[in-house]
Design a protein around this motif. Structure first.
Motif, PDB file in Angstrom:
ATOM      1  N   TYR A 128      -0.621  -3.148  10.705  1.00 11.06           N
ATOM      2  CA  TYR A 128      -1.078  -2.905   9.066  1.00 11.06           C
ATOM      3  C   TYR A 128      -2.391  -2.178   9.252  1.00 11.06           C
ATOM      4  O   TYR A 128      -2.900  -2.085   8.076  1.00 11.06           O
ATOM      5  CB  TYR A 128      -1.161  -4.339   8.689  1.00 11.06           C
ATOM      6  CG  TYR A 128      -0.167  -5.380   8.864  1.00 11.06           C
ATOM      7  CD1 TYR A 128       1.275  -5.012   8.545  1.00 11.06           C
ATOM      8  CD2 TYR A 128      -0.254  -6.522   9.856  1.00 11.06           C
ATOM      9  CE1 TYR A 128       2.509  -5.739   8.900  1.00 11.06           C
ATOM     10  CE2 TYR A 128       0.751  -7.393   9.874  1.00 11.06           C
ATOM     11  CZ  TYR A 128       2.154  -6.872   9.339  1.00 11.06           C
ATOM     12  OH  TYR A 128       3.183  -7.825   9.593  1.00 11.06           O
ATOM     13  N   GLN A 129      -2.712  -1.645  10.288  1.00 11.25           N
ATOM     14  CA  GLN A 129      -4.143  -0.986   9.800  1.00 11.25           C
ATOM     15  C   GLN A 129      -3.529   0.364   9.384  1.00 11.25           C
ATOM     16  O   GLN A 129      -4.565   0.910   8.556  1.00 11.25           O
ATOM     17  CB  GLN A 129      -4.536  -0.617  11.467  1.00 11.25           C
ATOM     18  CG  GLN A 129      -6.023  -0.285  11.595  1.00 11.25           C
ATOM     19  CD  GLN A 129      -6.614  -0.054  13.055  1.00 11.25           C
ATOM     20  OE1 GLN A 129      -5.714   0.013  13.874  1.00 11.25           O
ATOM     21  NE2 GLN A 129      -7.660   0.282  12.913  1.00 11.25           N
ATOM     22  N   LEU A 130      -2.649   0.828   9.658  1.00 10.34           N
ATOM     23  CA  LEU A 130      -2.465   2.360   9.220  1.00 10.34           C
ATOM     24  C   LEU A 130      -1.064   2.697   8.256  1.00 10.34           C
ATOM     25  O   LEU A 130      -0.228   1.690   8.525  1.00 10.34           O
ATOM     26  CB  LEU A 130      -2.197   3.303  10.400  1.00 10.34           C
ATOM     27  CG  LEU A 130      -3.571   3.370  11.503  1.00 10.34           C
ATOM     28  CD1 LEU A 130      -3.237   4.091  12.683  1.00 10.34           C
ATOM     29  CD2 LEU A 130      -4.494   4.093  10.770  1.00 10.34           C
ATOM     30  N   SER A 131      -1.006   3.468   7.532  1.00 12.39           N
ATOM     31  CA  SER A 131       0.206   3.575   6.779  1.00 12.39           C
ATOM     32  C   SER A 131       0.992   4.364   7.412  1.00 12.39           C
ATOM     33  O   SER A 131       0.662   5.166   8.162  1.00 12.39           O
ATOM     34  CB  SER A 131       0.095   4.173   5.310  1.00 12.39           C
ATOM     35  OG  SER A 131      -0.246   5.696   5.498  1.00 12.39           O
ATOM     36  N   PRO A 135       0.961  -1.205  -0.057  1.00 10.93           N
ATOM     37  CA  PRO A 135       0.036  -0.081   0.042  1.00 10.93           C
ATOM     38  C   PRO A 135       0.783   1.242  -0.077  1.00 10.93           C
ATOM     39  O   PRO A 135       2.216   1.182   0.374  1.00 10.93           O
ATOM     40  CB  PRO A 135      -0.688   0.038   1.539  1.00 10.93           C
ATOM     41  CG  PRO A 135      -0.287  -1.198   2.082  1.00 10.93           C
ATOM     42  CD  PRO A 135       0.416  -1.998   1.174  1.00 10.93           C
ATOM     43  N   ASN A 185       1.552  -1.958   5.632  1.00  9.06           N
ATOM     44  CA  ASN A 185       1.206  -0.800   6.536  1.00  9.06           C
ATOM     45  C   ASN A 185       2.092  -0.838   7.779  1.00  9.06           C
ATOM     46  O   ASN A 185       2.935  -2.058   7.902  1.00  9.06           O
ATOM     47  CB  ASN A 185      -0.052  -0.921   6.795  1.00  9.06           C
ATOM     48  CG  ASN A 185      -1.034  -0.170   5.849  1.00  9.06           C
ATOM     49  OD1 ASN A 185      -0.399   0.365   4.670  1.00  9.06           O
ATOM     50  ND2 ASN A 185      -2.262  -0.252   5.915  1.00  9.06           N
ATOM     51  N   GLN A 198       0.460   8.154   7.154  1.00  8.50           N
ATOM     52  CA  GLN A 198      -0.749   8.506   8.022  1.00  8.50           C
ATOM     53  C   GLN A 198      -0.434   8.847   9.274  1.00  8.50           C
ATOM     54  O   GLN A 198      -0.643   9.775  10.028  1.00  8.50           O
ATOM     55  CB  GLN A 198      -1.632   7.520   7.771  1.00  8.50           C
ATOM     56  CG  GLN A 198      -3.206   7.609   7.737  1.00  8.50           C
ATOM     57  CD  GLN A 198      -3.961   6.759   7.488  1.00  8.50           C
ATOM     58  OE1 GLN A 198      -3.672   5.669   7.491  1.00  8.50           O
ATOM     59  NE2 GLN A 198      -5.299   6.861   7.601  1.00  8.50           N
TER      60      GLN A 198
HETATM   61  C1  LIG Z   1      -3.337   0.169   5.097  1.00 12.36           C
HETATM   62  O1  LIG Z   1      -3.602   1.754   5.338  1.00 12.36           O
HETATM   63  C2  LIG Z   1      -4.501   2.313   4.922  1.00 12.36           C
HETATM   64  C3  LIG Z   1      -4.707   3.791   5.320  1.00 12.36           C
HETATM   65  O2  LIG Z   1      -3.593   4.444   5.495  1.00 12.36           O
HETATM   66  C4  LIG Z   1      -5.883   1.385   4.757  1.00 12.36           C
HETATM   67  O3  LIG Z   1      -6.776   2.129   4.034  1.00 12.36           O
HETATM   68  C5  LIG Z   1      -5.598   0.159   4.240  1.00 12.36           C
HETATM   69  O4  LIG Z   1      -6.840  -0.719   4.195  1.00 12.36           O
HETATM   70  C6  LIG Z   1      -4.446  -0.394   5.013  1.00 12.36           C
HETATM   71  N1  LIG Z   1      -4.161  -1.627   3.948  1.00 12.36           N
HETATM   72  C7  LIG Z   1      -4.197  -3.109   4.697  1.00 12.36           C
HETATM   73  C8  LIG Z   1      -3.766  -4.153   4.174  1.00 12.36           C
HETATM   74  O5  LIG Z   1      -4.846  -2.993   5.777  1.00 12.36           O
END
Ligand SMILES: *[C@@H]1O[C@H](CO)[C@@H](O)[C@H](O)[C@H]1NC(C)=O
Ligand SMILES: *[C@@H]1O[C@H](CO)[C@@H](O)[C@H](O)[C@H]1NC(C)=O
Ligand SMILES: *[C@@H]1O[C@H](CO)[C@@H](O)[C@H](O)[C@H]1NC(C)=O
Ligand SMILES: *[C@@H]1O[C@H](CO)[C@@H](O)[C@H](O)[C@H]1NC(C)=O
Ligand SMILES: *[C@@H]1O[C@H](CO)[C@@H](O)[C@H](O)[C@H]1NC(C)=O
Ligand SMILES: *[C@@H]1O[C@H](CO)[C@@H](O)[C@H](O)[C@H]1NC(C)=O
Length: 425
Positions: free
Chosen positions: A391-394, A232, A358, A397
């Motif tokens: 892995y919730q946030l980049s 991502p 992420n 972000q």
């Molecule tokens: C990675 O983070 C983004 C938000 O920054 C989110 O929209 C995306 O679903 C996340 N990807 C995964 C694989 O969790």
């Protein structure tokens, strides 16, 4: 031998390509004019016996090195006839003017010895740049022959040192590589925070490749290696490549597939003629060929001018082309691995795929510490990173969030629920 000519058989693009392009285009100062045929003849006869001469041709990169050195030389600065020559950055921004000896004769002192320098302009023109061919002829007494060679060495070092500790970026100019802007300061690898040992793994792999040329040659395997970074956006794929280039002292050649005039011929030239010690980088490779996969086997696409002239098969051919002597390191990035055709990322084109996902909690906490310059074992970062899932946030972000609390790690922790509203507390 008392008369040598510099032949530099390094076929690579000049590191001073940017300068080369601009040289001779803007000549303000006046010269005293070229020597006549006759005096040139006499001079040659005389210098033959007492003097030692080295000629440097403007087609050779030593020429640019010498001009650059001469531009810094105090004897030259005192001289009363100089040429102002514009050294263009490739985008035409902030051109730099250097003052170099004009056509004619000059003398300088180097290590206490006199060197006569004559800059001679030929009557023929370089069709490519429109600039006349030139040479710099340097003469000194025979017993001082070595100092001319030392001078050239010093000139080379001076020019090359401009780029030490910097990453030079090259971009495409109609199928050949051109320096882009000023060299960038090296990005430190510490500033790129990745999961677990990814950084080390990649670095080890590239180092092994660089030191492993014989292995490839002995087996007749093309000496090249391809890497695909996927995952991502906002997690540092490009930063990682910059930092790796810095760490390994490589330059970066950015291949932009979306460039309008890019065609099969250009991509082939570019991929197979990269400057030595450089990384080829194709970013967002998925974007270039979305919806074009049906063209893979269609040679007819090359005659279809309705859209772009770069075909998918043209790209694949270029990737498989005869790699330059120096070998090739190719990085591709994509946000959408699933969109890529298998042919593009098969073994031999892409040797190592690295997923850059992420942020993990550990990355978040490292970023927190890096951001606030805190030591590794502090309560705040643990509290911060425990507020959301792996892995919730980049990474970008999280960094964007921290930027709102630039002076207060406590406030960042206090408000972390704004960053991760769905996180489990
Ligand atoms: C990675 O983070 C983004 C938000 O920054 C989110 O929209 C995306 O679903 C996340 N990807 C995964 C694989 O969790
Ligand atoms: C300078 O060098 C060039 C290139 O070798 C040569 O053709 C020319 O005759 C030389 N001129 C003088 C004045 O020595
Ligand atoms: C050279 O590369 C090959 C293929 O990747 C690998 O098997 C080998 O171990 C490498 N050798 C060294 C000395 O790194
Ligand atoms: C060229 O390609 C376009 C789609 O990219 C297609 O619609 C068109 O028919 C093609 N033309 C020829 C002459 O092949
Ligand atoms: C593709 O190439 C043709 C012929 O070389 C040229 O006329 C056309 O403008 C090119 N198309 C693009 C998008 O560059
Ligand atoms: C980070 O903190 C250390 C001491 O903990 C200090 O020496 C260093 O100068 C700080 N760096 C920055 C960029 O503030």
């Amino acid at each position: 031998m008392n008369h040598l000519q510099i032949i530099n058989n390094d076929t690579s693009r000049s590191i001073l390509l940017g300068i080369k392009q601009g040289l001779g285009l803007l000549i303000i100062g006046g010269g005293i004019g070229a020597l006549t045929q006759f005096s040139r003849y006499l001079w040659t006869r005389v210098t033959g016996s007492f003097y030692y001469r080295i000629d440097i041709d403007s087609k050779d990169k030593t020429f640019e090195w010498m001009l650059y050195w001469l531009a810094q030389n105090t004897d030259v600065k005192k001289s009363n006839h100089l040429n102002a020559e514009t050294v263009y950055n490739n985008l035409g921004k902030n051109p730099e003017v250097i003052f170099v000896p004009s056509v004619g004769s000059h003398s300088i002192q180097f290590r206490g010895k006199t060197i006569w320098i004559s800059r001679v302009r030929d009557s023929t023109f370089d069709m490519g740049s429109g600039a006349p061919f030139e040479s710099i002829n340097m003469t000194t007494y025979k017993q001082n022959a070595h100092i001319i060679q030392e001078l050239i060495q010093e000139a080379m070092r001076l020019s090359l040192n401009r780029d030490i500790g910097k990453t030079v970026i090259y971009i495409n100019n109609e199928g050949s590589w051109e320096r882009f802007g000023n060299p960038r300061s090296i990005r430190s690898l510490d500033s790129v925070i990745l999961a677990s040992n990814l950084k080390q793994k990649l670095l080890t792999d590239i180092r092994e490749f660089i030191n492993n040329e014989t292995w490839y040659r002995n087996r007749g395997i093309p000496y090249r290696r391809g890497y695909l970074l996927h995952g991502p956006p906002g997690n540092g794929k490009s930063s990682l490549i910059n930092a790796i280039a810095g760490e390994l002292n490589l330059d970066i050649c950015i291949v932009s597939l979306s460039q309008k005039d890019m065609d099969d011929r250009q991509i082939n030239q570019l991929l197979n003629n990269a400057p030595p010690k450089s990384i080829l980088l194709i970013e967002d490779i998925d974007a270039a060929f979305t919806g074009q996969r049906e063209k893979v086997d269609s040679s007819a696409t090359t005659t279809n001018n309705s859209a772009r002239n770069l075909t998918y098969s043209g790209l694949l051919n270029a990737l498989d082309g005869v790699a330059s002597q120096e070998g090739r390191i190719l990085f591709m990035t994509t946000n959408k691995l699933e969109l890529l055709d298998n042919a593009l990322i098969r073994e031999g084109r892409v040797d190592l795929k690295v997923h850059i996902g992420n942020a993990t909690k550990s990355q978040a906490s490292q970023l927190f510490n890096h951001f606030y310059n805190l030591s590794a074992d502090n309560q705040l970062s643990a509290q911060f990173s425990s507020s959301f899932e792996d892995y919730q946030l980049s990474m970008s972000q999280i960094q964007g969030f921290l930027l709102q609390y630039i002076n207060s790690p406590e406030k960042a922790v206090e408000n972390v629920h704004l960053l991760a509203p769905i996180a489990i507390h």
